[in-house]
Design a protein around this motif. Structure first.
Motif, PDB file in Angstrom:
ATOM      1  N   LEU A  75       0.884  -1.221  -0.053  1.00 37.24           N
ATOM      2  CA  LEU A  75       0.242  -0.098   0.028  1.00 37.24           C
ATOM      3  C   LEU A  75       0.810   1.143   0.100  1.00 37.24           C
ATOM      4  N   GLY A  76       2.216   1.094   0.144  1.00 40.37           N
ATOM      5  CA  GLY A  76       3.025   2.345   0.055  1.00 40.37           C
ATOM      6  C   GLY A  76       3.203   3.040   1.468  1.00 40.37           C
ATOM      7  N   LEU A  77       2.825   2.227   2.456  1.00 38.87           N
ATOM      8  CA  LEU A  77       2.952   3.060   3.705  1.00 38.87           C
ATOM      9  C   LEU A  77       4.013   2.806   4.588  1.00 38.87           C
ATOM     10  N   ILE A  78       4.963   1.602   3.988  1.00 40.94           N
ATOM     11  CA  ILE A  78       6.283   1.325   4.486  1.00 40.94           C
ATOM     12  C   ILE A  78       7.081   0.957   3.514  1.00 40.94           C
ATOM     13  N   GLU A  79       8.337   0.929   3.805  1.00 40.85           N
ATOM     14  CA  GLU A  79       9.384   0.532   2.774  1.00 40.85           C
ATOM     15  C   GLU A  79      10.506  -0.342   3.515  1.00 40.85           C
ATOM     16  N   THR A  80      10.939  -1.637   2.874  1.00 41.71           N
ATOM     17  CA  THR A  80      12.089  -2.119   3.235  1.00 41.71           C
ATOM     18  C   THR A  80      13.246  -1.895   2.675  1.00 41.71           C
ATOM     19  N   ARG A  81      14.334  -1.676   3.439  1.00 37.60           N
ATOM     20  CA  ARG A  81      15.688  -1.067   2.750  1.00 37.60           C
ATOM     21  C   ARG A  81      16.673  -2.298   3.126  1.00 37.60           C
ATOM     22  N   ILE A 118       8.899   4.036   7.876  1.00 36.30           N
ATOM     23  CA  ILE A 118       7.778   4.710   7.412  1.00 36.30           C
ATOM     24  C   ILE A 118       7.929   5.429   6.063  1.00 36.30           C
ATOM     25  N   ARG A 119       7.053   5.350   5.326  1.00 35.43           N
ATOM     26  CA  ARG A 119       7.202   6.010   4.134  1.00 35.43           C
ATOM     27  C   ARG A 119       6.449   7.404   4.288  1.00 35.43           C
ATOM     28  N   ASP A 120       6.913   8.424   3.221  1.00 34.49           N
ATOM     29  CA  ASP A 120       6.262   9.660   3.474  1.00 34.49           C
ATOM     30  C   ASP A 120       5.242   9.498   1.992  1.00 34.49           C
ATOM     31  N   PHE A 121       4.069   9.528   2.662  1.00 30.01           N
ATOM     32  CA  PHE A 121       2.846   9.181   1.601  1.00 30.01           C
ATOM     33  C   PHE A 121       1.950  10.453   1.581  1.00 30.01           C
ATOM     34  N   ARG A 122       2.714  11.390   1.823  1.00 30.79           N
ATOM     35  CA  ARG A 122       1.895  12.775   1.295  1.00 30.79           C
ATOM     36  C   ARG A 122       1.435  13.015  -0.013  1.00 30.79           C
ATOM     37  N   GLY A 123       2.346  12.472  -0.856  1.00 33.23           N
ATOM     38  CA  GLY A 123       2.042  12.292  -2.289  1.00 33.23           C
ATOM     39  C   GLY A 123       0.752  11.428  -2.781  1.00 33.23           C
ATOM     40  N   ASN A 124       0.080  10.898  -1.747  1.00 31.41           N
ATOM     41  CA  ASN A 124      -1.074   9.978  -1.831  1.00 31.41           C
ATOM     42  C   ASN A 124      -1.065   8.954  -2.867  1.00 31.41           C
ATOM     43  N   GLN A 125       0.253   7.888  -2.808  1.00 28.88           N
ATOM     44  CA  GLN A 125       0.344   7.033  -3.389  1.00 28.88           C
ATOM     45  C   GLN A 125      -0.947   6.065  -3.379  1.00 28.88           C
TER      46      GLN A 125
END
Length: 207
Positions: free
Chosen positions: A56-62, A69-76
């Motif tokens: 859902l684009g809310l977190i990302e694994t590096r 936690i992802r910056d999802f202000r871009g409304n992905q």
């Protein structure tokens, strides 16, 4: 408890944990093992919940670093749902109708809570052509002092933009007429001005 309920409960607990720990975009979240121990659930269930949140684009694994936690202000998420769910015409019309109904409820709250000074300040911004349609309604939402309305409207606004409707040019006089009705605390006149702004001929029985 079914697998589905376990999964949903983990997602709920993760959200509550992020809020309780005051984690923000870019912050690292605990490892699978730590989450498993903290939430008292199996690591496989934690892994499933994290995978869903990542899709859902809310977190990302590096790799080699952990999960953030992802910056999802871009409304992905909005863009994703707009692409895969809101494809048929009925769904698109539902977005428009719901956005209109929310905006009318916002106006009702503004009538009850905003004072003339606040509205006249908004009027001056409109007169100087400083606001887009989105900005105009966001200013009104700010006057309602209702955070939930703000979140709902922002999501609907982003859905609306993601569907690539034909751009509508609104006249400044329509906004000024709406503000005048709000200043006068005239509910009927406010509704009429809104209907004219949005070019609505038929509304629900509620209105």
């Amino acid at each position: 408890m079914t697998n589905t309920k376990v999964y949903l409960e983990i997602v709920k607990q993760l959200r509550e944990m992020i809020s309780a720990d005051n984690l923000k975009s870019g912050d690292k979240i605990p490892s699978e093992r730590e989450l498993s121990e903290r939430l008292n659930v199996g690591r496989s269930s934690v892994r499933e919940a994290l995978r869903a949140l990542e899709l859902l684009g809310l977190i990302e694994t590096r790799r080699g670093e952990g999960t953030f936690i992802r910056d999802f202000r871009g409304n992905q998420l909005v863009q994703l749902l707009g692409t895969f769910i809101l494809q048929d015409e009925k769904a698109k019309l539902d977005v428009i109708e719901t956005k209109n109904l929310i905006e009318m409820d916002i106006l009702w709250l503004v009538l009850k809570r905003a004072d003339a000074k606040q509205l006249l300040k908004l009027k001056s911004l409109v007169e100087s052509d400083q606001l887009t349609d989105d900005q105009f309604f966001y200013q009104l939402i700010e006057l309602t002092d209702n955070y939930l309305f703000s979140r709902i409207w922002l999501i609907l606004k982003d859905y609306h933009h993601s569907l690539s409707f034909k751009k509508v040019e609104y006249k400044r006089d329509s906004y000024l007429m709406l503000i005048e009705a709000l200043v006068e605390k005239d509910e009927e006149k406010t509704l009429s001005a809104y209907r004219q702004l949005r070019n609505l001929s038929i509304l629900t029985d509620k209105y």
